[in-house]
Write an enzyme that holds these catalytic residues in place. Structure first.
Site, PDB file in Angstrom:
ATOM      1  N   GLU A  61       1.715   0.825   6.185  1.00  0.00           N
ATOM      2  CA  GLU A  61       3.093   1.267   6.424  1.00  0.00           C
ATOM      3  C   GLU A  61       3.557   0.771   7.800  1.00  0.00           C
ATOM      4  O   GLU A  61       4.743   0.530   8.012  1.00  0.00           O
ATOM      5  CB  GLU A  61       3.206   2.799   6.335  1.00  0.00           C
ATOM      6  CG  GLU A  61       4.630   3.291   6.161  1.00  0.00           C
ATOM      7  CD  GLU A  61       4.746   4.762   5.773  1.00  0.00           C
ATOM      8  OE1 GLU A  61       4.961   5.057   4.586  1.00  0.00           O
ATOM      9  OE2 GLU A  61       4.618   5.622   6.661  1.00  0.00           O
ATOM     10  N   LYS A  87      13.047   5.581  -3.104  1.00  0.00           N
ATOM     11  CA  LYS A  87      13.494   6.986  -3.068  1.00  0.00           C
ATOM     12  C   LYS A  87      14.910   7.098  -3.627  1.00  0.00           C
ATOM     13  O   LYS A  87      15.220   7.978  -4.432  1.00  0.00           O
ATOM     14  CB  LYS A  87      13.523   7.496  -1.622  1.00  0.00           C
ATOM     15  CG  LYS A  87      12.176   7.678  -0.971  1.00  0.00           C
ATOM     16  CD  LYS A  87      12.392   8.285   0.418  1.00  0.00           C
ATOM     17  CE  LYS A  87      11.145   8.243   1.253  1.00  0.00           C
ATOM     18  NZ  LYS A  87      11.365   8.677   2.628  1.00  0.00           N
ATOM     19  N   LYS A 145       7.879  16.198   8.274  1.00  0.00           N
ATOM     20  CA  LYS A 145       8.589  15.855   9.510  1.00  0.00           C
ATOM     21  C   LYS A 145      10.094  16.041   9.325  1.00  0.00           C
ATOM     22  O   LYS A 145      10.755  16.684  10.123  1.00  0.00           O
ATOM     23  CB  LYS A 145       8.251  14.413   9.895  1.00  0.00           C
ATOM     24  CG  LYS A 145       8.938  13.938  11.134  1.00  0.00           C
ATOM     25  CD  LYS A 145       8.484  12.532  11.517  1.00  0.00           C
ATOM     26  CE  LYS A 145       9.393  11.973  12.591  1.00  0.00           C
ATOM     27  NZ  LYS A 145       9.023  10.627  13.016  1.00  0.00           N
ATOM     28  N   GLU A 192       9.405  15.160  -2.791  1.00  0.00           N
ATOM     29  CA  GLU A 192       8.145  15.640  -3.373  1.00  0.00           C
ATOM     30  C   GLU A 192       7.732  16.960  -2.724  1.00  0.00           C
ATOM     31  O   GLU A 192       7.335  17.915  -3.394  1.00  0.00           O
ATOM     32  CB  GLU A 192       7.018  14.611  -3.150  1.00  0.00           C
ATOM     33  CG  GLU A 192       7.162  13.322  -3.929  1.00  0.00           C
ATOM     34  CD  GLU A 192       7.931  12.237  -3.173  1.00  0.00           C
ATOM     35  OE1 GLU A 192       8.726  12.578  -2.269  1.00  0.00           O
ATOM     36  OE2 GLU A 192       7.738  11.057  -3.498  1.00  0.00           O
ATOM     37  N   GLY A 233       5.251   9.727  11.306  1.00  0.00           N
ATOM     38  CA  GLY A 233       4.531  10.500  10.285  1.00  0.00           C
ATOM     39  C   GLY A 233       3.067  10.110  10.189  1.00  0.00           C
ATOM     40  O   GLY A 233       2.176  10.957  10.144  1.00  0.00           O
ATOM     41  N   ARG A 234       2.786   8.814  10.167  1.00  0.00           N
ATOM     42  CA  ARG A 234       1.400   8.364   9.989  1.00  0.00           C
ATOM     43  C   ARG A 234       0.585   8.479  11.269  1.00  0.00           C
ATOM     44  O   ARG A 234      -0.591   8.106  11.286  1.00  0.00           O
ATOM     45  CB  ARG A 234       1.386   6.932   9.444  1.00  0.00           C
ATOM     46  CG  ARG A 234       2.194   5.942  10.255  1.00  0.00           C
ATOM     47  CD  ARG A 234       2.444   4.660   9.470  1.00  0.00           C
ATOM     48  NE  ARG A 234       3.347   3.735  10.136  1.00  0.00           N
ATOM     49  CZ  ARG A 234       4.670   3.773  10.032  1.00  0.00           C
ATOM     50  NH1 ARG A 234       5.254   4.716   9.312  1.00  0.00           N
ATOM     51  NH2 ARG A 234       5.418   2.879  10.647  1.00  0.00           N
ATOM     52  N   HIS A 263     -22.276  -0.917  -5.642  1.00  0.00           N
ATOM     53  CA  HIS A 263     -22.537  -1.007  -7.081  1.00  0.00           C
ATOM     54  C   HIS A 263     -21.253  -1.222  -7.865  1.00  0.00           C
ATOM     55  O   HIS A 263     -21.206  -0.985  -9.074  1.00  0.00           O
ATOM     56  CB  HIS A 263     -23.272   0.242  -7.556  1.00  0.00           C
ATOM     57  CG  HIS A 263     -24.614   0.361  -6.912  1.00  0.00           C
ATOM     58  ND1 HIS A 263     -25.746  -0.241  -7.418  1.00  0.00           N
ATOM     59  CD2 HIS A 263     -24.996   0.940  -5.754  1.00  0.00           C
ATOM     60  CE1 HIS A 263     -26.773  -0.003  -6.623  1.00  0.00           C
ATOM     61  NE2 HIS A 263     -26.336   0.720  -5.596  1.00  0.00           N
TER      62      HIS A 263
HETATM   63  O1  F6P Z   1       8.258   7.813   2.715  1.00  0.00           O
HETATM   64  C1  F6P Z   1       7.439   7.504   3.772  1.00  0.00           C
HETATM   65  C2  F6P Z   1       7.352   8.630   4.723  1.00  0.00           C
HETATM   66  O2  F6P Z   1       8.503   8.710   5.486  1.00  0.00           O
HETATM   67  C3  F6P Z   1       6.126   8.529   5.614  1.00  0.00           C
HETATM   68  O3  F6P Z   1       6.312   7.698   6.685  1.00  0.00           O
HETATM   69  C4  F6P Z   1       5.897   9.946   5.946  1.00  0.00           C
HETATM   70  O4  F6P Z   1       4.617  10.142   6.467  1.00  0.00           O
HETATM   71  C5  F6P Z   1       6.110  10.595   4.600  1.00  0.00           C
HETATM   72  O5  F6P Z   1       7.186   9.867   4.042  1.00  0.00           O
HETATM   73  C6  F6P Z   1       6.408  12.047   4.623  1.00  0.00           C
HETATM   74  O6  F6P Z   1       7.559  12.343   5.339  1.00  0.00           O
HETATM   75  P1  F6P Z   1       7.896  13.799   5.809  1.00  0.00           P
HETATM   76  O7  F6P Z   1       6.804  14.260   6.724  1.00  0.00           O
HETATM   77  O8  F6P Z   1       9.214  13.718   6.502  1.00  0.00           O
HETATM   78  O9  F6P Z   1       7.970  14.679   4.589  1.00  0.00           O
END
Ligand code: F6P
Length: 547
Positions: free
Chosen positions: A356, A511, A208, A214, A270-271, A387
Site C-alpha cells: 500500500e 470503494k 482511523k 466494512e 493506517g498501516r 513443502h
Molecule cells: O482502504 C485502505 C485504508 O484506508 C487503509 O489505508 C486503512 O488502513 C484501512 O483502509 C482502514 O481505514 P480506517 O482505519 O479509516 O477504517
C-alpha cells in the site's frame, strides 16, 4: 522534471546499470574470494543480527547503491519525516509514526504544536483502561467481568494488532479471548461471536476515519448482536463498545461515548498505526508494560535509522538491496519467510505496509514513474512453505530475493519436548539459506552416481539472494524492532523511487464502485454505466440469489 534529476538518467543509476551489466559473479565465488564477507555484511541493531552476506553484492555494489541513496535525498527526507514536515504531499500531512514511540520528554512539532504529550496522554489512558479490563474492575452492563475482546477494523486497523497478538501470544493473558473481525462477509463476525456471551464481550471499533464501510457495517451488526443478547437496553453500548479513531464526530454519532474513545491523529498512517491507540486490543492482551517494551523496540530501530552511518544502517541497506534486485535484476516479488509459528500473520501485515505504501506509479509531483516501484510481498512461515512453493524459488525461472527470520530460543512456555523441536526448525532455516545461495552443481550431482539424464533436474543453480535476521528470542521489543526495520526499509525505497509512500489513492475507486453496485444487488435497481461484463455478472448473481 529535468533530465539530470530523473531517476534513471542520474549518473548513479547508470553506474549501477553498468555494474549490473558487468555482473557475472556467483555467490560461491564471492564467498570463496572473501570468506570474511559473512561478518562484514552483518549489521547489528538492538537484538537483531542481520546477515546480508548472501546477496549479489560486493563493496562496489554497496557503494554505488549508497551513492544512489545520497543523490536521491533519502537522508534529508528521513530527517524531514522525523521532524514532522508534511512529506505526505498528496494529502498534505506529516508522517510521524516515529512520534508514537518517542520518549515522554521528546519534542516533535506539527504545525507548531508538540505532539508528544498527546501521544503519552493517550497511551496512559489506554493503559488505565487495559488494566481495568485485565483486572476485572471494568465490568459489562450486567456486572459480569469482560472475558472476550473483539477488535473490529480493517487494513491498518486490523492487520497490525491481529498480527502482533499472534506474535506475542505467549505474553498474553490466556484467560481472555481476543478476536479480530475485518471482513464485511458476515461469516467473519458470526464466527467471532457465535460462542461468546454478550454480557462478557467488549467490542473495540478501530477505524482511523470511522467511515470505512466494512468496519461500520460490522460494528452496527455487533451492536445489534449485543443488544439482542442484553434485552435491548441501549445503555449497554457504553459498557461494551469503545472506539479507536481520529474522528470524534463520527464516533459520537455511532453512539460511543467520547470518554470511551482513544484518539490518534492524521499524521499516523493506517498501516503505520498499530503502535497508536489502534493497538488497544493488543495492550489489553499483553498488558501496558509489555506494550511499552514493544514501543521501546520500535524506538531502538528509529534511532538507528536516524543516526547510524549509511554503511551500517540496516533499513537503508535492506531498502537498497531491494532496489538492486527490482530495478536492475527485474525481480518483481520479495518473499518474507519467518521460521516462527507465531509470525504466521507477519507477512500479511507487511503486505499492506509495503504494497500500500510503494505500489505507486506516479512520482511525488504527479509525473509518471518510468521505473519499477514496490514489489509483490509474499510468504508464509517455514517450514510449511518448503513443502509448497520453495521449489519455484530454488529451481524456477524467477529471481526471488527472500528474508528469513528466526530466533535462537523457542518461547519459554513450551514443554521441554516441544522446545527440543526448535533446533530442527532452525536447521531448516539455515539449510535453506545455504541451498539457495550455493546450490548443488551438476558435478556434485554426478559424483553421487546419479544417471546422466537425471543430472539436470537434480542440479541447483543457487545464487538466490537472502537476508537472515536472527534474534535471541521473540519478545515484545524484538517485534517492535522488526516492524520498525521494515517500516524504514519501505521508506528508503519510496524515497529513492520519488513516490509518496504515505497515501493510498489506489484503494478509492473500488470503494466508490462498490457503493454504486450495491443497490443493483440488494434491490435490483438499474445501475447506469455498468460495463457489459459486470452487468451480466450482476444479473447472474440476482438469478442465483436465494434470499
Ligand atoms: O482502504 C485502505 C485504508 O484506508 C487503509 O489505508 C486503512 O488502513 C484501512 O483502509 C482502514 O481505514 P480506517 O482505519 O479509516 O477504517
Amino acid at each position: 522534471m529535468s533530465d539530470t534529476t530523473k531517476l534513471t538518467r542520474r549518473p548513479q543509476w547508470t553506474a549501477l546499470e553498468d555494474h549490473r551489466a558487468r555482473w557475472t559473479s556467483h555467490l560461491r565465488e564471492l564467498f570463496a574470494e572473501d570468506p570474511a564477507r559473512a561478518e562484514r555484511y552483518t549489521v547489528r541493531v538492538g537484538d537483531l543480527r542481520i546477515d546480508y552476506s548472501k546477496h549479489l553484492v560486493t563493496d562496489e555494489t554497496l557503494q554505488l547503491l549508497r551513492e544512489l541513496a545520497e543523490a536521491t535525498g533519502v537522508a534529508p527526507l528521513r530527517d524531514a519525516m522525523f521532524a514532522g514536515e508534511k512529506i505526505n504531499v498528496t494529502e498534505g500531512r506529516a508522517v510521524l509514526h516515529t512520534a508514537l514511540r518517542a520518549p515522554r520528554d521528546a519534542v516533535i512539532e506539527v504545525d507548531g504544536e508538540n505532539v508528544v504529550p498527546q501521544v503519552h496522554a493517550v497511551l496512559d489512558k489506554m493503559a488505565g483502561f487495559a488494566e481495568r479490563i485485565r483486572s476485572g474492575e471494568w465490568t459489562g452492563h450486567t456486572g459480569k467481568r469482560i472475558r472476550n475482546v473483539v477488535n473490529i477494523g480493517i487494513g491498518g486497523s486490523d492487520l497490525g494488532p491481529a498480527m502482533a497478538y499472534e506474535v506475542l501470544r505467549a505474553y498474553t493473558d490466556r484467560a481472555l479471548t481476543v478476536r479480530f473481525v475485518s471482513n464485511v462477509d458476515g461469516a467473519d463476525l458470526h464466527e467471532a461471536t457465535r460462542d461468546l456471551d454478550p454480557a462478557e464481550t467488549l467490542f473495540i471499533v478501530a477505524s482511523k476515519t470511522f467511515t470505512t464501510i466494512e468496519t461500520i457495517t460490522n460494528a452496527t451488526s455487533a451492536r445489534d448482536w449485543l443488544l439482542k443478547g442484553l434485552d435491548g437496553d441501549p445503555k449497554a453500548v457504553a459498557r461494551h463498545f469503545v472506539a479507536l479513531s481520529t474522528n470524534t464526530e463520527k464516533v459520537t454519532g455511532f453512539g460511543i461515548d467520547v470518554d470511551n474513545m482513544f484518539e490518534f491523529w492524521d499524521w499516523v498512517g493506517g498501516r503505520y498505526s498499530y503502535d497508536s491507540a489502534i493497538g488497544l486490543s493488543l495492550m489489553i492482551a499483553i498488558g501496558p508494560d509489555r506494550f511499552r517494551e514493544m514501543l521501546d523496540g520500535f524506538r531502538i530501530v528509529d534511532e538507528h535509522f536516524r543516526d547510524a552511518p549509511a554503511e551500517a544502517n540496516a533499513p537503508l541497506i535492506l531498502g537498497l538491496l531491494g532496489i538492486w534486485y527490482g530495478n536492475f535484476f527485474g525481480a518483481q516479488t520479495h518473499a518474507v519467510l519467518p521460521y516462527s509459528h507465531y509470525l504466521s500473520k507477519f507477512t500479511a501485515y507487511l503486505q499492506q505496509l509495503d504494497m500500500e505504501s510503494n505500489g505507486k506509479s506516479v512520482q511525488r509531483d504527479g509525473e509518471p514513474v518510468e521505473w519499477q516501484t514496490g514489489p509483490v510481498v509474499w510468504g508464509t512461515p517455514g517450514t510449511n512453505g518448503q513443502h509448497a512453493y520453495y521449489q519455484l524459488i530454488h529451481q524456477g525461472t524467477e529471481l526471488i530475493p527472500a528474508d528469513f527470520i528466526g530466533f535462537a530460543n523457542p518461547v519459554a512456555e513450551l514443554s521441554d519436548e516441544l522446545k527440543a523441536q526448535h533446533d530442527l526448525l532452525m536447521a531448516n532455516l539455515f539449510a535453506q539459506g545455504q541451498a539457495l545461495a550455493f546450490g548443488k552443481t551438476a558435478d556434485e550431482v554426478r559424483a553421487e552416481g546419479v544417471p546422466e539424464e537425471q543430472v539436470a533436474p537434480r542440479t541447483f543453480h543457487g545464487n538466490h539472494p537472502t537476508t537472515t535476521i536472527l534474534a535471541g528470542e521473540l519478545t515484545p521489543s524484538v517485534l517492535g524492532q522488526l516492524i520498525a526495520l521494515y517500516e524504514h526499509k519501505v521508506f528508503v525505497q519510496g524515497a529513492v523511487w520519488n513516490i509518496d509512500s504515505f497515501d493510498q489513492w489506489g484503494v478509492e475507486l473500488g470503494k466508490v464502485l462498490a457503493k454504486r453496485v450495491e443497490p443493483a444487488l440488494t434491490e435490483g435497481a438499474e445501475v447506469p454505466g455498468l460495463d457489459p461484463s459486470t452487468a451480466a455478472l450482476v444479473a447472474a448473481y440476482r438469478e442465483l440469489k436465494k434470499v
